[in-house]
Design an enzyme around this catalytic site. Structure first.
Site, mmCIF file in Angstrom:
data_model
loop_
_atom_site.group_PDB
_atom_site.id
_atom_site.type_symbol
_atom_site.label_atom_id
_atom_site.label_comp_id
_atom_site.label_asym_id
_atom_site.label_seq_id
_atom_site.Cartn_x
_atom_site.Cartn_y
_atom_site.Cartn_z
ATOM 1 N N ASN A 1 1.010 -1.096 0.131
ATOM 2 C CA ASN A 1 -0.483 -0.142 0.115
ATOM 3 C C ASN A 1 1.064 0.980 -0.190
ATOM 4 O O ASN A 1 0.874 1.788 1.134
ATOM 5 C CB ASN A 1 -1.022 -0.040 1.308
ATOM 6 N N LYS B 1 -6.929 -5.170 -7.893
ATOM 7 C CA LYS B 1 -6.175 -3.302 -8.023
ATOM 8 C C LYS B 1 -5.474 -3.683 -8.819
ATOM 9 O O LYS B 1 -4.825 -4.318 -8.340
ATOM 10 C CB LYS B 1 -7.114 -2.708 -5.953
ATOM 11 N N CYS C 1 16.684 9.293 -23.055
ATOM 12 C CA CYS C 1 17.634 9.737 -21.573
ATOM 13 C C CYS C 1 16.241 10.835 -21.155
ATOM 14 O O CYS C 1 16.505 10.966 -19.554
ATOM 15 C CB CYS C 1 19.034 10.650 -20.877
ATOM 16 N N ASP D 1 -3.697 8.175 -0.907
ATOM 17 C CA ASP D 1 -4.707 8.529 -0.858
ATOM 18 C C ASP D 1 -5.302 9.892 -0.835
ATOM 19 O O ASP D 1 -6.541 10.304 -1.137
ATOM 20 C CB ASP D 1 -5.851 7.538 -0.925
ATOM 21 N N PHE E 1 18.471 5.195 -14.114
ATOM 22 C CA PHE E 1 17.582 3.963 -14.611
ATOM 23 C C PHE E 1 17.518 3.772 -16.074
ATOM 24 O O PHE E 1 16.472 3.158 -16.880
ATOM 25 C CB PHE E 1 16.238 4.077 -13.957
ATOM 26 N N ASP F 1 19.876 2.019 -23.051
ATOM 27 C CA ASP F 1 19.492 2.458 -23.816
ATOM 28 C C ASP F 1 20.188 3.005 -24.804
ATOM 29 O O ASP F 1 19.777 3.645 -25.445
ATOM 30 C CB ASP F 1 18.585 3.544 -23.116
ATOM 31 N N GLN G 1 14.389 10.089 -17.445
ATOM 32 C CA GLN G 1 14.557 8.302 -17.453
ATOM 33 C C GLN G 1 15.789 8.098 -16.314
ATOM 34 O O GLN G 1 15.198 7.153 -16.199
ATOM 35 C CB GLN G 1 14.952 8.472 -19.212
ATOM 36 N N ASP G 2 16.446 8.523 -16.140
ATOM 37 C CA ASP G 2 17.908 8.218 -15.013
ATOM 38 C C ASP G 2 16.985 8.504 -13.694
ATOM 39 O O ASP G 2 17.924 7.183 -12.891
ATOM 40 C CB ASP G 2 18.553 9.562 -15.129
ATOM 41 N N HIS H 1 24.715 2.634 -19.695
ATOM 42 C CA HIS H 1 23.647 1.808 -20.197
ATOM 43 C C HIS H 1 23.026 1.430 -21.700
ATOM 44 O O HIS H 1 23.442 1.914 -22.053
ATOM 45 C CB HIS H 1 22.276 3.182 -20.029
#
Length: 664
Positions: free
Chosen positions: A153, A362, A646, A157, A407, A472, A349-350, A470
């Site tokens: 969770n 859910k 990127c 919310d 990332f 990518d 992106q990173d 990377h």
């Protein structure tokens, strides 16, 4: 059925026992057998099933078939399937006989009270609560598998709250309950039984650190009615019955599977006999349910886009406008992180990876915040975390990270089949070093997290030859209408040299790269002839090609790809401190929005009024139904060793395949 306990009967005094519906009770008659007993008979009131088990070798038989020869190896098994209306409203009578006496030597009576107790949840992943359908104590993967599922969770919310919903012991808004799994305790039997018996809900201390349970103790439309009864320092809870025969509990996950935590959690309810003040409580029956925490799942670039993210910085106005136009064509939302928030950190992106979690009840997106912690580090938590949008992160304790922990170095393939094994959610791709080599790798806590999710087994590729490092930078995936439903794009120096050689052969050797680059005086044009006569550049790109080819073979083997599934995209690299960076804008580092591709504008040689690199890419991709838009990212991104991919990020539709149906 499993034997729950042994009840010893007495000749001197009638004995009482509590039975649980459908559960066997073993009756011990041997301590009260009168001297001279040779045979015995057993009778029960209606609703009481009695069986005799003569030995291990022989199957049980119904006891009402006649007299039984007394043998110390015999077992008497009692089963009741319907709850009692009153205390001791059923009984079993045992009579002991001797061939020398016409009347029974003695009688023993066992009075029975039956109660039905079950701890139920959605066990078959179809939104149904069915405690008798499968073994609740087991969690089984696969199409015919079963088991309860728990979501972490990790969203927020209630926007007035500063923390995630699983960070405190309160239900702050009713919408929060939608992210939890329902667990129902059902009891049927005489109410008076619970005057001297207790029901206790409990779990282990380790599981209490990973999940929290709320009990509905009042009106269901009031947040205050949901009391935290298990979690962290609370491992047991005596259930006071507020709603008669059925009590509802709401369970939330506190953490994802990770190193040392395979994702399984167990909850138990135990009926305790508290009738004797001189002795401690004794357990009569325990029911157990097992949950598996839903994994965090990545979405491949072939999934339909829902929302595009981009940063606005001082010199990328035209870039942001181009991305906005592409998002509009693709019919997806655009979110722009303003400069005041990104503080000139454009590499969105990173900073994060957008995935999701899913249970039968859910599904919601979850952003995975990378440990790179640039100027964008607050954006995922402060701007993305919200209602039905969760957040997770992993950071090493010593805060030591490398460029590989950004990332752009975290991608996922589309669904594939390789070496006879299906990967219906694809495989995660991360970059590292060659096996057995020392060098940069993704930090251990991130690798542990990715492996622990199980449903997208990570594959480590070789990226340490790249300056940034990377995945990518040399591969991407685009949708395709045939075959596997996608193509893998690989950067290819050999394809680029072949293209340039072809253009020189046709008399275009003087055509220039980088013509038309605006705003950066450091960029000098270079002709096709100059490129093809640069021995150092050619030699270095042969090395680069060998690195990409090594990855190519790994990807073919581990993703089950054939050469027809791969498209070689022309690309050159240049050395920088003995590592590779893109020589011209990296064409595989692109933005995929369905059929619309945002590709870095390469500023390649202009031949017959058109960029030959753009034309080559169009000829490779447009036959797949893809639409190529070339975006000028030269100054704001390429000159800083990044490209379109990127500088953007995409939230996508979850995969249609349900993760619990696979077999990891």
């Amino acid at each position: 059925m499993s034997l729950q306990r042994i009840v010893r009967v007495s000749l001197e005094h009638p004995t009482s026992a509590v039975c649980v519906a459908g559960v066997e009770t073993l009756v011990d008659i041997y301590g009260s057998v009168p001297e001279g007993t040779e045979t015995f008979e057993v009778y029960g009131t209606p609703g009481v099933d009695i069986y005799i088990s003569p030995s291990v070798e022989r199957s049980r038989e119904r006891a009402d078939t006649g007299r039984w020869h007394f043998d110390e190896g015999l077992e008497i098994i009692v089963v009741m399937n319907s709850p009692s209306n009153d205390i001791n409203d059923s009984h079993v009578q045992i009579s002991y006989h001797s061939s020398h006496e016409p009347r029974p030597l003695a009688y023993a009576v066992l009075y029975l009270t039956c109660v039905d107790i079950s701890l139920d949840c959605d066990l078959n992943c179809e939104g149904r609560q069915d405690g008798n359908f499968v073994d609740k104590r087991q969690w089984v993967w696969g199409p015919s598998g079963h088991g309860a599922i728990l979501l972490v969770n990790c969203d927020r919310d209630d926007l007035s709250c500063d923390v995630r919903d699983n960070s405190d012991q309160h239900v702050r808004c009713l919408e929060d309950l939608e992210d939890m799994s329902v667990m129902v305790l059902r009891t049927q039997g005489p109410a008076a039984l619970f005057d001297d018996h207790k029901l206790v809900l409990h779990t282990s201390s380790s599981d209490a650190e990973r999940a929290r349970v709320f009990h509905l103790c009042g009106p269901e439309d009031s947040c205050k009615a949901y009391r935290c009864v298990l979690g962290q320092d609370k491992v047991s809870y005596e259930v006071r019955r507020f709603h008669g025969d059925e009590e509802r509990f709401f369970v939330e996950g506190l953490c994802f599977p990770d190193a040392g935590f395979p994702g399984l959690l167990s909850f138990h309810v135990t009926l305790l006999d508290d009738s004797n003040e001189d002795f401690s409580q004794s357990p009569i029956f325990t029911d157990t349910v097992v949950f598996r925490v839903a994994p965090w799942i990545m979405t491949p670039s072939t999934q339909p886009p829902l929302e595009v993210y981009v940063c606005r910085v001082g010199n990328n106005t035209c870039f942001v406008e181009a991305v906005a136009e592409l998002a509009q064509k693709a019919g997806c939302k655009l979110t722009i992180c303003p400069q005041a928030e990104n503080r000139n950190d454009r590499w969105i992106q990173d900073e994060m990876e957008l995935g999701y979690v899913e249970a039968p009840h859910k599904t919601f997106p979850v952003v995975f915040d990378s440990p790179r912690n640039g100027e964008l580090q607050d954006f995922p938590y402060k701007r993305i975390l919200g209602p039905d949008f969760g957040y997770v992160t992993r950071e090493p304790r010593d805060r030591s990270v490398s460029g590989l922990d950004s990332f752009g170095n975290l991608e996922v393939s589309p669904p594939v089949v390789a070496n006879g094994k299906e990967y219906p959610l694809g495989r995660i791709l991360i970059g590292g070093n060659l096996p057995g080599s020392s060098g940069r790798r993704v930090t251990q806590v991130v690798r542990n997290f990715l492996h622990a999710q199980k449903v997208q087994p990570p594959l480590e590729l070789f990226v340490d030859w790249l300056a940034v490092g990377h995945v990518d930078e040399f591969l991407s995936f685009v949708p395709a209408p045939d075959g596997k439903g996608f193509r893998m794009l690989l950067a290819s120096p050999s394809t680029c040299f072949k293209l340039f050689q072809e253009k020189r052969k046709w008399g275009h050797g003087r055509a220039l790269l980088f013509e038309g680059v605006i705003g950066d005086r450091r960029v000098k044009t270079i002709s096709i002839n100059q490129v093809l006569s640069n021995d150092n550049l050619i030699s270095f790109n042969k090395f680069v090609q060998s690195c990409i080819d090594w990855n190519r073979e790994v990807l073919k083997r581990e993703l089950g790809l054939a050469e027809r599934d791969i498209i070689d995209i022309p690309q050159l690299f240049k050395p920088e401190k003995k590592k590779a960076v893109a020589f011209f804008p990296d064409l595989v580092n692109l933005l995929v929005l369905g059929k619309h591709l945002g590709i870095p504008k390469p500023f390649g040689p202009i031949i017959n009024g058109r960029c030959c690199l753009e034309e080559k890419v169009r000829s490779l991709l447009e036959p797949l139904g893809l639409r190529c838009t070339f975006i000028d990212d030269f100054t704001p991104y390429h000159m800083l060793h990044g490209e379109v991919h990127c500088g953007t990020n995409v939230r996508r539709q979850p995969l249609a395949f349900k993760w619990w149906r696979m077999e990891p």
